[in-house]
Design a protein around this motif. Structure first.
Motif, PDB file in Angstrom:
ATOM      1  N   LYS A  36      -0.783  12.454   1.320  1.00 15.97           N
ATOM      2  CA  LYS A  36      -1.308  11.255   1.079  1.00 15.97           C
ATOM      3  C   LYS A  36      -2.256  10.694   2.514  1.00 15.97           C
ATOM      4  CE  LYS A  36       1.979   8.684  -1.101  1.00 15.97           C
ATOM      5  NZ  LYS A  36       3.285   8.490  -1.424  1.00 15.97           N
TER       6      LYS A  36
ATOM      7  N   THR B  11      -5.324  12.443  -4.274  1.00 15.02           N
ATOM      8  CA  THR B  11      -5.321  10.904  -3.650  1.00 15.02           C
ATOM      9  C   THR B  11      -5.734  10.431  -2.550  1.00 15.02           C
ATOM     10  OG1 THR B  11      -2.775   9.968  -2.692  1.00 15.02           O
ATOM     11  CG2 THR B  11      -2.628  11.892  -2.369  1.00 15.02           C
TER      12      THR B  11
ATOM     13  N   SER C 163      -1.325  13.968  -8.523  1.00 13.81           N
ATOM     14  CA  SER C 163      -0.013  13.463  -8.323  1.00 13.81           C
ATOM     15  C   SER C 163       1.150  14.223  -8.983  1.00 13.81           C
ATOM     16  CB  SER C 163       0.901  12.248  -9.088  1.00 13.81           C
ATOM     17  OG  SER C 163       0.615  12.739 -10.622  1.00 13.81           O
TER      18      SER C 163
ATOM     19  N   LYS D 267      14.847   6.262  -6.785  1.00 13.10           N
ATOM     20  CA  LYS D 267      13.821   5.956  -6.217  1.00 13.10           C
ATOM     21  C   LYS D 267      13.209   5.481  -4.939  1.00 13.10           C
ATOM     22  CE  LYS D 267      11.040   2.001  -8.864  1.00 13.10           C
ATOM     23  NZ  LYS D 267      10.698   1.513  -9.850  1.00 13.10           N
ATOM     24  N   THR D 268      12.337   5.533  -4.512  1.00 15.17           N
ATOM     25  CA  THR D 268      12.567   5.555  -3.060  1.00 15.17           C
ATOM     26  C   THR D 268      12.025   3.980  -2.972  1.00 15.17           C
ATOM     27  OG1 THR D 268      12.649   7.785  -2.472  1.00 15.17           O
ATOM     28  CG2 THR D 268      12.716   6.231  -0.468  1.00 15.17           C
TER      29      THR D 268
ATOM     30  N   TYR E  88       9.295  12.365   1.907  1.00 11.05           N
ATOM     31  CA  TYR E  88       7.747  13.096   1.533  1.00 11.05           C
ATOM     32  C   TYR E  88       6.590  12.143   1.033  1.00 11.05           C
ATOM     33  CZ  TYR E  88       9.022  18.145   1.222  1.00 11.05           C
ATOM     34  OH  TYR E  88       9.687  19.444   1.426  1.00 11.05           O
ATOM     35  N   SER E  89       7.000  10.886   0.204  1.00 10.32           N
ATOM     36  CA  SER E  89       6.632   9.964  -0.139  1.00 10.32           C
ATOM     37  C   SER E  89       5.754   9.714   1.098  1.00 10.32           C
ATOM     38  CB  SER E  89       7.178   8.662  -0.497  1.00 10.32           C
ATOM     39  OG  SER E  89       8.246   8.478   0.078  1.00 10.32           O
ATOM     40  N   THR E  90       5.578   9.334   2.329  1.00 14.06           N
ATOM     41  CA  THR E  90       5.564   9.023   3.385  1.00 14.06           C
ATOM     42  C   THR E  90       4.221  10.240   4.140  1.00 14.06           C
ATOM     43  OG1 THR E  90       7.282   9.932   5.229  1.00 14.06           O
ATOM     44  CG2 THR E  90       7.382   7.697   4.308  1.00 14.06           C
TER      45      THR E  90
ATOM     46  N   GLN F  94      -0.878   3.485 -11.467  1.00 21.61           N
ATOM     47  CA  GLN F  94      -1.416   3.816 -10.283  1.00 21.61           C
ATOM     48  C   GLN F  94      -2.426   3.565  -9.679  1.00 21.61           C
ATOM     49  OE1 GLN F  94       1.575   5.840  -9.146  1.00 21.61           O
ATOM     50  NE2 GLN F  94       2.458   4.388 -10.970  1.00 21.61           N
TER      51      GLN F  94
ATOM     52  N   SER G 288      11.244   1.395  -0.322  1.00 16.69           N
ATOM     53  CA  SER G 288      10.628   1.293   0.850  1.00 16.69           C
ATOM     54  C   SER G 288      10.550  -0.250   1.374  1.00 16.69           C
ATOM     55  CB  SER G 288       9.726   2.298   1.108  1.00 16.69           C
ATOM     56  OG  SER G 288       8.647   2.219   0.888  1.00 16.69           O
TER      57      SER G 288
ATOM     58  N   ALA H  51       3.231  -0.087   1.288  1.00 17.14           N
ATOM     59  CA  ALA H  51       3.325   1.336   1.026  1.00 17.14           C
ATOM     60  C   ALA H  51       2.426   1.822   2.152  1.00 17.14           C
ATOM     61  CB  ALA H  51       3.001   1.768  -0.260  1.00 17.14           C
TER      62      ALA H  51
END
Ligand SMILES: Cc1cc2nc3c(=O)[nH]c(=O)nc-3n(C[C@H](O)[C@H](O)[C@H](O)COP(=O)(O)OP(=O)(O)OC[C@H]3O[C@@H](n4cnc5c(N)ncnc54)[C@H](O)[C@@H]3O)c2cc1C
Length: 320
Positions: free
Chosen positions: A252, A153, A93, A188-189, A243-245, A15, A191, A195
């Motif tokens: 983030k 992060t 994370s 798994k998203t 949420y990842s965004t 990561q 996109s 990123a």
């Protein structure tokens, strides 16, 4: 000071935040080791010398195959007890937050979390922790060892300085009760485009979009600019976007060259995640929105009119 950095990896890919933390730790001047756990850990270990690790401890076992915390706590406890590491560092994370908390409890060690910087002062490790809604930064320390730290992060950029590390496999003993939890499913998203952690241009949408389907307005502009789409917590909590965004205190931290905020009020918890963008552009219909206090360019207007026009202008510019 002896330091070990937990390098999180999934499917053989380290990561980015872990690599950034490893680079930062190596720059502090102490002997820095890394530990990588789980399937394909060995593949990751070989490359960590380039980010400053002198030794990399690697463990794989069926108990470490799923990204679940408890078996990792067992493995790290054994490693730290054997080698007496004074500093144990994690890049934040969902997984490492649980691992670090479990380890702190197991070792009765102090854990400072949410750190945005780490330095050595007078031979002591010192962390920087935002406080009071991220409006002030305070120095934090530890009263005992091992010192556990969980870093936000996006706090540090990975620096590939070249170099080799000695790779040392170890076989951790995993307690039976540490394997009781089973991971049933993972999603798994996928996109398109870059990123948000790596994007040079980010177009972000907030509650001012009015409805989830209106994110298309933001997506079109991002696509024209070759950028990524980000969101506020208000809209990810509402299920409008993944949420990842999410950018901000509990999301983030991003540092693009350009950040275009569409229908975002600019609350302090959002600001802390994007304030280091080189240029911030805000589009908001309320001239008193807090974001106008710190953006570089502001457009007071309805985003549904402004953003499509902006996308059209970019399109024309590119074709002309
Ligand atoms: C502990 C804690 C942690 C948090 N962590 C985060 C975090 O990580 N990230 C985060 O983002 N938030 C976080 N929040 C939430 C944060 O406080 C705000 O509630 C959130 O950022 C607001 O999101 P928003 O700007 O999308 O919505 P709002 O604050 O509702 O703002 C919407 C804006 O859109 C404008 N608008 C409306 N219609 C239009 C239109 N047609 N055209 C143009 N403008 C329009 C409005 O004028 C308004 O300024 C956290 C809160 C807490 C308490």
């Amino acid at each position: 000071m002896s330091t070990v950095v937990y390098v999180e990896q999934h499917e053989g890919e380290a990561q980015r935040d872990s690599l950034g933390l490893l680079s930062q730790a190596a720059g502090l001047g102490s002997d820095v080791c890394a530990v990588v756990l789980g399937e394909q850990a060995a593949a990751v270990a070989a490359g960590l010398g380039a980010y400053g690790a002198t030794r990399v401890y690697v463990a794989d076992s069926p108990a470490l195959a799923s990204p679940l915390p408890q078996a990792r706590v067992d493995a790290l406890e054994a490693l730290i007890s054997e080698h007496g590491f004074e500093n144990v560092l994690f890049a934040s994370s969902v997984l490492t937050a649980d691992v670090a908390a479990g380890l702190a409890s197991r070792l009765r060690a102090g854990l400072n979390w949410g750190l945005v910087d780490l330095r050595v002062d007078g031979g002591q490790l010192v962390g920087t922790q935002p406080a009071l809604g991220d409006s002030v930064f305070v120095d934090v320390g530890w009263t005992s060892t091992p010192r556990l730290a969980l870093v936000r992060t996006g706090a540090f950029e990975p620096k590939n300085v070249g170099g080799d590390a000695e790779v040392i496999p170890f076989v951790p003993e995993i307690a039976e009760w540490s394997t009781r939890a089973t991971l049933l499913d993972r999603e798994k998203t996928v996109s398109e485009g870059p990123a948000i952690e790596e994007a040079e241009i980010i177009v972000a949408g907030g509650r001012g979009l009015g409805a989830p389907e209106h994110f298309s307005v933001v997506e079109v502009l991002a696509a024209e600019l070759g950028g990524a789409v980000a969101a506020t917590r208000a809209v990810v909590d509402a299920g409008w976007y993944p949420y990842s965004t999410q950018v901000g205190q509990t999301g983030k931290t991003v540092t693009p060259k350009l950040y275009i905020a569409c229908g975002i009020s600019g609350a302090i918890q959002h600001k802390v995640g994007m304030q280091n963008a080189s240029v911030i552009v805000a589009i908001n219909k309320d001239k008193n929105a807090p974001i106008f206090d710190y953006c570089d360019f502001g457009v007071i207007g309805d985003l549904h009119e402004v953003v499509p026009k902006l996308a059209e202008l970019v399109r024309q510019q590119k074709s002309g």
